[in-house]
Every structure is written in structure tokens, then in C-alpha cells.
Design a protein around this motif. Structure first.
Motif, PDB file in Angstrom:
ATOM      1  N   ALA A  46       0.829  -1.213   0.000  1.00  0.00           N
ATOM      2  CA  ALA A  46       0.000   0.000   0.000  1.00  0.00           C
ATOM      3  C   ALA A  46       0.857   1.254   0.000  1.00  0.00           C
ATOM      4  CB  ALA A  46      -0.929  -0.015   1.216  1.00  0.00           C
ATOM      5  N   THR A  47       1.985   1.207   0.687  1.00  0.00           N
ATOM      6  CA  THR A  47       2.853   2.383   0.783  1.00  0.00           C
ATOM      7  C   THR A  47       3.495   2.727  -0.550  1.00  0.00           C
ATOM      8  OG1 THR A  47       3.285   1.909   3.108  1.00  0.00           O
ATOM      9  CG2 THR A  47       4.847   3.352   1.999  1.00  0.00           C
ATOM     10  N   ALA A  81      -2.786   0.237  -2.889  1.00  0.00           N
ATOM     11  CA  ALA A  81      -1.731   0.991  -3.570  1.00  0.00           C
ATOM     12  C   ALA A  81      -2.329   1.969  -4.571  1.00  0.00           C
ATOM     13  CB  ALA A  81      -0.762   0.031  -4.259  1.00  0.00           C
ATOM     14  N   ILE A  82      -3.339   1.511  -5.323  1.00  0.00           N
ATOM     15  CA  ILE A  82      -3.990   2.395  -6.294  1.00  0.00           C
ATOM     16  C   ILE A  82      -4.723   3.528  -5.577  1.00  0.00           C
ATOM     17  CG2 ILE A  82      -5.787   2.521  -8.065  1.00  0.00           C
ATOM     18  CD1 ILE A  82      -5.082  -0.378  -8.807  1.00  0.00           C
ATOM     19  N   GLY A  83      -5.435   3.176  -4.515  1.00  0.00           N
ATOM     20  CA  GLY A  83      -6.145   4.203  -3.753  1.00  0.00           C
ATOM     21  C   GLY A  83      -5.201   5.202  -3.122  1.00  0.00           C
ATOM     22  N   ALA A  84      -4.071   4.709  -2.613  1.00  0.00           N
ATOM     23  CA  ALA A  84      -3.086   5.608  -2.004  1.00  0.00           C
ATOM     24  C   ALA A  84      -2.472   6.532  -3.048  1.00  0.00           C
ATOM     25  CB  ALA A  84      -1.993   4.789  -1.322  1.00  0.00           C
ATOM     26  N   VAL A  96       5.078   6.404  -5.039  1.00  0.00           N
ATOM     27  CA  VAL A  96       5.078   6.705  -6.473  1.00  0.00           C
ATOM     28  C   VAL A  96       4.198   7.911  -6.790  1.00  0.00           C
ATOM     29  CG1 VAL A  96       4.551   5.778  -8.758  1.00  0.00           C
ATOM     30  CG2 VAL A  96       5.553   4.297  -7.019  1.00  0.00           C
ATOM     31  N   GLY A  97       3.175   8.128  -5.985  1.00  0.00           N
ATOM     32  CA  GLY A  97       2.241   9.212  -6.267  1.00  0.00           C
ATOM     33  C   GLY A  97       2.635  10.561  -5.715  1.00  0.00           C
ATOM     34  N   SER A  98       3.853  10.693  -5.183  1.00  0.00           N
ATOM     35  CA  SER A  98       4.276  11.965  -4.606  1.00  0.00           C
ATOM     36  C   SER A  98       5.674  12.322  -5.097  1.00  0.00           C
ATOM     37  CB  SER A  98       4.264  11.895  -3.080  1.00  0.00           C
ATOM     38  OG  SER A  98       5.221  10.946  -2.634  1.00  0.00           O
ATOM     39  N   THR A  99       6.057  13.545  -4.828  1.00  0.00           N
ATOM     40  CA  THR A  99       7.377  14.023  -5.253  1.00  0.00           C
ATOM     41  C   THR A  99       8.311  14.247  -4.075  1.00  0.00           C
ATOM     42  OG1 THR A  99       6.571  16.315  -5.187  1.00  0.00           O
ATOM     43  CG2 THR A  99       6.414  15.133  -7.295  1.00  0.00           C
ATOM     44  N   ILE A 100       7.880  13.882  -2.869  1.00  0.00           N
ATOM     45  CA  ILE A 100       8.695  14.045  -1.672  1.00  0.00           C
ATOM     46  C   ILE A 100       8.793  12.709  -0.960  1.00  0.00           C
ATOM     47  CG2 ILE A 100       8.060  16.476  -1.384  1.00  0.00           C
ATOM     48  CD1 ILE A 100       6.100  15.581   0.776  1.00  0.00           C
ATOM     49  N   PRO A 101       9.779  12.522  -0.088  1.00  0.00           N
ATOM     50  CA  PRO A 101       9.859  11.285   0.685  1.00  0.00           C
ATOM     51  C   PRO A 101       8.595  11.075   1.514  1.00  0.00           C
ATOM     52  CG  PRO A 101      11.918  12.492   0.840  1.00  0.00           C
ATOM     53  CD  PRO A 101      10.941  13.404   0.164  1.00  0.00           C
ATOM     54  N   ILE A 121      -2.876  14.186  -0.453  1.00  0.00           N
ATOM     55  CA  ILE A 121      -3.202  14.746   0.863  1.00  0.00           C
ATOM     56  C   ILE A 121      -1.960  14.812   1.733  1.00  0.00           C
ATOM     57  CG2 ILE A 121      -4.532  14.372   2.970  1.00  0.00           C
ATOM     58  CD1 ILE A 121      -6.690  13.054   1.253  1.00  0.00           C
ATOM     59  N   VAL A 122      -1.197  13.721   1.761  1.00  0.00           N
ATOM     60  CA  VAL A 122       0.006  13.689   2.592  1.00  0.00           C
ATOM     61  C   VAL A 122       1.037  14.684   2.079  1.00  0.00           C
ATOM     62  CG1 VAL A 122       1.932  12.254   3.362  1.00  0.00           C
ATOM     63  CG2 VAL A 122      -0.377  11.302   3.294  1.00  0.00           C
ATOM     64  N   GLU A 123       1.161  14.811   0.762  1.00  0.00           N
ATOM     65  CA  GLU A 123       2.105  15.776   0.201  1.00  0.00           C
ATOM     66  C   GLU A 123       1.704  17.204   0.601  1.00  0.00           C
ATOM     67  OE1 GLU A 123       4.433  16.614  -4.016  1.00  0.00           O
ATOM     68  OE2 GLU A 123       2.876  15.081  -3.866  1.00  0.00           O
ATOM     69  N   TRP A 124       0.401  17.476   0.561  1.00  0.00           N
ATOM     70  CA  TRP A 124      -0.075  18.792   0.984  1.00  0.00           C
ATOM     71  C   TRP A 124       0.206  19.010   2.470  1.00  0.00           C
ATOM     72  CZ3 TRP A 124      -3.939  19.755   4.638  1.00  0.00           C
ATOM     73  CH2 TRP A 124      -4.290  21.095   4.786  1.00  0.00           C
TER      74      TRP A 124
END
Length: 540
Positions: free
Chosen positions: A131-132, A190-193, A137-142, A200-203
Motif C-alpha cells: 500500500a505504501t 496501492a492504487i487508492g493511495a 510513487v504518487g508523490s514528489t517528496i519522501p 493529501i500527505v504531500e499537501w
């Protein structure tokens, strides 16, 4: 020697403080087992990035590998180029080679796997890691925060899914159902994340990072000590450092090569200054034990050891806050920070993670924090000295006991028993100390590493000197207590949580893991039990 208090209650302790501690411990327990990976990443970053200690753009790879033969040379060149190569073809472990994949994939996946295992064992760890990958993959930050969400969440959902067909699967189809259910759920999560959680987490990370940057630019970051230092003393230190500051600090270090956030909680200066003040101006047991505690705290990095000294005189928290603010202010002024987390918070670990351009600032921040906390704590201790001496039960009696023991050249359980009636350091024992045969003693603390390991070592030596055999003394995290321990020893502030995890055990709470008088009571209890058992066997 005081008698052990017997209680029959089996009510699971609650309260806001316990719930906050439990949540904070859960967060930190996802990170703490993986601290070696963070340290490894910090050292790799320090050594091999373009500004690192061993960076060398003039390496002659052909000359280095010339003696290995043509095929070996080609193989090694390919491996090194894959490992890392900058735009000019210079072989070096650069950002795009090893540093970036570690922070992007390895560290978040380790956190997610650990969090998943905490919820649902190996199966939970696997699904949580799958899931992680979605948030990574969906973000640009760690995605440390994303990993701390998706790891436990994936494991929890896997646990609930397994319950749907528990004991309903026909024999021979268990592996098929288990593997496909975990794989399908992991894929969906994983797809949902990727589409839902990652943005949301990136924001959220950008908001938190912006808040930290605003505090730095507005010169208000030292105010963070107003929250950090009291939180530490309430045994939320690991939650604050590894649950909040470490993920933010790693992101900052990735961009700038260092982060001041690694020093907000880990600076050993405030605690060291308080313990030195107690060594000079304290009374009784507190004064006698403070020098050893100062060494353990400063060099060993076990900050929990100074918390009881603050709790026994809450006004001392002012010294910790002002010391922490001083250290942060110095680091802000010098623009200093660490490359990676300093864990444990030892001066040795701090200096090992200090980049070359931050040594002056970091060292001055430790010295300044220690000096301010020492001065403020000394003023408080001196101002209350007459009142403490007049109180008798916490002052002159303990001082007299300490002096008497010093004159004798050894400790006395009888004299310490006198102090137990009024001395805060004595702790209390709770549980059925007469009916349950004690063979398995567990020291439990927030993380199950530093302070509990120290306490276990102290009691283990006492038991060995007493000639007691057949008793094991170990240490572990409170969250890992499974009810099998006969006797559990915790610091006073953590006893309620320990009771909730292991309600049938004997619980002993102390204020100082290093030299609590309760250890002698535990040794005497075990000796008496073994003596009674031997007598019984002899009469059969």
C-alpha cells in the motif's frame, strides 16, 4: 524494608495521558527499529554526495580497476556506473545513485513494514508495504508520513478482511485464499493511495514544512521548546523526535544536506545541565545519583534518565525549556544542523552526524543549552533548599541516609527503606508479590531500548551478587508486553500503560531506573520465594 502492596484490581487503566502516550509510542515504534537505516543513509550522504567528505571528481576508475583484468574491469565499471554517476561521468555515490533511492523507497518501506507488523504480523507488514508504494510513487517528496499511515492501515484492513472468512475456508485452499486476498487488497490500497492519500500527505507535509520554515525565518523556532521539553518529560520524547521531527528533518536534509530539526529534541545539553545542578545543589539520593546519571545521559544518550529529576521538582521544567530554547537559538544563528537523526541523543552520536560547516554551531548549542539549564536549575534548587530541608521527608532524611551510606562505604536496604516512606525516588510496588512465583522479570519503557536496558542491567547484577539463580531479567517496549512476565518494572509515569498491556503481572513502579531502592526489595522477594520453595521441597 517496606512491604509490597497487594492490589486485586484488573481494570485496564485509561485516561488522556495514557492514550496520548500510547499513540505517541506507536508512531515512534515504527521509526525507532529502523534508525540504523537512517544513520546509514546519513553517513552515505555525508561521505559521497558532491559536497561530501570523500567526494572526488578526479577518480581514475580505469587505473583503480586495471589490475582486475578486462572482464572484471568492465563488470566493475558497470556496477559503479549503476551505483551512481554524475552528469560528467565521474564515479561517485551521488544523489541519483544511492542516496535518493534509499530515502525515496528503502526508508519509507521499512517504516511501513514495521508499522504493519505491529498491527498484524508479517502478513500486515507485507500488505502495508504494498500500500505504501502507492503514496511513494504518487508523490514528489519522501513519504515518511504516508508510510506511517498506509503501513498500519493496510495491516488493519488485511486483518479485518481475514476475519470475514475465518474458519470458513475449505481445507487445501488456505494458501490460495490468503495469498490472493493479500495481493488483491494490496493492489487496491496501492492504487487508492496513489490517487487519494499521496496528494493529501504531500499537501500536509508542505504545510508542516512551511510552518517550520516560517518559524525559522521569523526567528521563532526556539519557542518549539515550550512544547518539546514538557512533552519529553512526560515520556513522549521518542514520539516527538522519531514520530514528528525525524520525517520532517529527513526531507529538509535531502534538500540542504542538514536539518536543525534533528537537534530540537536530541540536544543533550538541557538534561546535562539539570543533572549537574542536582549534583551540586541537590539533596540526598537525587544529589548522590545525579553525577552518574549525567554521564549516562550525555555520553550514553539516554535522556529518560533525567526526567525523574524534573518530575520530583516540576519547576525545573523551566530550566529545560530555557536550555532548549538557547540551543535552538544558537543553531538558528549559525545555520547549523545534523545530516541524519542522532539516536540515541548522545554527544558522540550528535558529533558523528554533524557536517563540517556545522561543528561550531552544534558544539556551542550543546554548551549553551547546558549552561543555561544549569544556571536556571541551580537557582531553583537553591531557592527551595531551605524549604526542602525543613520538609524533612524529602530533604534532610534522604541526605542523612546518603551520608550514612557514604560513611559505611556501601548501600543499606534498611536505611533506604526509611527513605521509602517519604522519598519520591523510592517508587511503589503494586501487585500480588506473595502468591505469584517470580521467575521472569521485565523492564519496560517507551521504546524498550535505552533506559529499560540500563535498569535491567542494574537489577541483573544485583540478582547475580545475591546468588539468585533461575530468574531472567530482560527489557522490552511496553507495547510488546504479552502478559507472560511475572514482574514488570516501569517508570512511574508509564506504569498505567504497562498494567493495561500485562494486567496479571506484578507491577513495580520506580522513579529512577539507575538506582531505585525497590531493586533490593525485588531481590529479597525472589530470594524469600526461592527459600520457601526449597524448604517445601525438602519437607516433601
Amino acid at each position: 524494608m517496606t512491604s509490597t502492596t497487594v492490589t486485586s484490581t484488573t481494570k485496564k487503566p485509561g485516561g488522556a495521558r495514557v492514550h496520548v502516550q500510547r499513540f505517541g509510542t506507536f508512531l515512534s515504534n515504527m521509526v525507532m527499529p529502523n534508525i540504523p537505516a537512517f544513520i546509514a543513509w546519513g553517513f552515505i550522504t555525508a561521505l559521497f554526495i558532491s559536497t561530501g567528505w570523500l567526494q572526488n571528481t578526479g577518480w581514475d576508475i580505469n587505473g583503480i580497476l586495471g589490475g582486475f583484468g578486462e572482464q572484471s574491469k568492465i563488470g566493475w565499471q558497470g556496477a559503479m556506473t549503476t551505483l551512481a554517476q554524475d552528469d560528467n561521468g565521474n564515479v561517485s555515490v551521488l544523489y541519483t545513485g544511492l542516496v535518493s533511492p534509499m530515502i525515496t523507497y528503502l526508508l519509507p518501506l521499512l517504516i511501513a513494514n514495521t508499522g504493519g507488523r505491529m498491527v498484524y504480523g508479517v502478513r500486515g507488514g507485507v500488505v502495508g508495504s504494498i500500500a505504501t508504494m502507492g503514496v511513494i510513487v504518487g508523490s514528489t517528496i519522501p513519504m515518511f508520513i504516508g508510510a506511517m499511515i498506509m503501513g498500519p492501515l493496510g495491516a488493519y484492513l488485511m486483518k479485518q478482511v481475514d476475519r470475514l472468512w475465518e474458519n470458513k475456508i475449505k481445507a487445501g485452499f488456505e494458501m490460495l485464499v490468503n495469498n490472493f486476498s493479500a495481493g488483491i487488497l494490496g493492489m487496491l490500497l496501492a492504487i487508492g493511495a496513489f490517487f487519494g492519500i499521496a496528494p493529501i500527505v504531500e499537501w500536509l507535509s508542505s504545510v508542516l514544512g512551511g510552518a517550520v520554515n516560517w518559524l525559522v525565518s521569523a526567528h521563532l523556532l526556539p519557542l518549539a521548546s515550550i512544547l518539546i521539553e514538557p512533552g519529553k518529560v512526560l515520556f513522549l520524547n521518542n514520539a516527538i523526535n522519531h514520530g514528528v521531527l525525524t520525517p520532517l528533518g529527513v526531507e529538509q536534509a535531502q534538500q540542504t544536506g542538514k536539518s536543525i530539526l534533528f537537534l530540537l529534541e536530541a540536544n543533550p545539553g538541557p538534561g546535562f545541565g539539570i543533572l549537574i545542578a542536582y549534583s551540586i545543589f541537590g539533596l540526598g539520593i537525587a544529589r548522590a545519583s545525579a553525577p552518574g546519571a549525567a554521564l549516562i545521559q550525555f555520553v550514553g544518550g539516554i535522556h529518560e534518565i533525567y526526567f525523574p529529576y524534573v518530575l520530583m521538582k516540576p519547576m525545573i521544567i523551566i530550566a529545560a525549556i530555557l536550555g532548549g530554547m538557547t540551543g535552538i537559538a544558537i543553531n538558528v544563528t549559525f545555520g547549523s544542523g545534523l545530516r541524519a537523526p542522532a539516536s540515541p541523543g548522545s554527544i558522540i552520536a550528535v558529533l558523528l552526524q554533524t557536517p563540517g560547516d556545522s561543528f561550531v554551531g552544534v558544539i556551542l548549542s550543546v554548551i549553551g543549552a547546558a549552561a543555561v539549564s544549569f544556571i536556571v536549575a541551580s537557582i531553583i534548587l537553591r531557592a527551595s533548599r531551605k524549604r526542602d530541608l525543613a520538609a524533612g521527608n524529602a530533604g534532610d532524611l534522604s541526605a542523612a541516609v546518603a551520608q550514612t551510606e557514604a560513611n559505611k562505604g556501601k548501600s543499606s536496604s534498611v536505611l533506604e527503606g526509611l527513605v521509602n516512606e517519604g522519598e519520591h525516588d523510592a517508587g511503589d510496588a503494586q501487585g500480588d508479590g506473595t502468591d505469584r512465583l517470580v521467575r521472569n522479570i521485565v523492564f519496560a519503557c517507551d521504546a524498550g531500548m535505552g533506559s529499560s536496558a540500563m535498569g535491567a542491567s542494574v537489577l541483573r547484577n544485583k540478582i547475580k551478587k545475591a546468588g539468585v539463580e533461575g530468574v531472567t531479567v530482560s527489557n522490552q517496549a511496553i507495547a510488546n508486553l504479552d502478559g507472560t512476565a511475572d514482574l514488570v518494572i516501569t517508570q512511574r509515569e508509564l506504569t498505567d500503560r504497562a498494567k493495561g498491556q500485562s494486567p496479571d503481572s506484578v507491577h513495580v513502579s520506580v522513579d529512577n531506573f539507575m538506582n531505585s531502592p525497590k531493586y533490593d526489595e525485588v531481590v529479597d522477594l525472589v530470594k524469600n520465594q526461592q527459600g520457601a520453595t526449597a524448604t517445601e521441597d525438602a519437607t516433601k
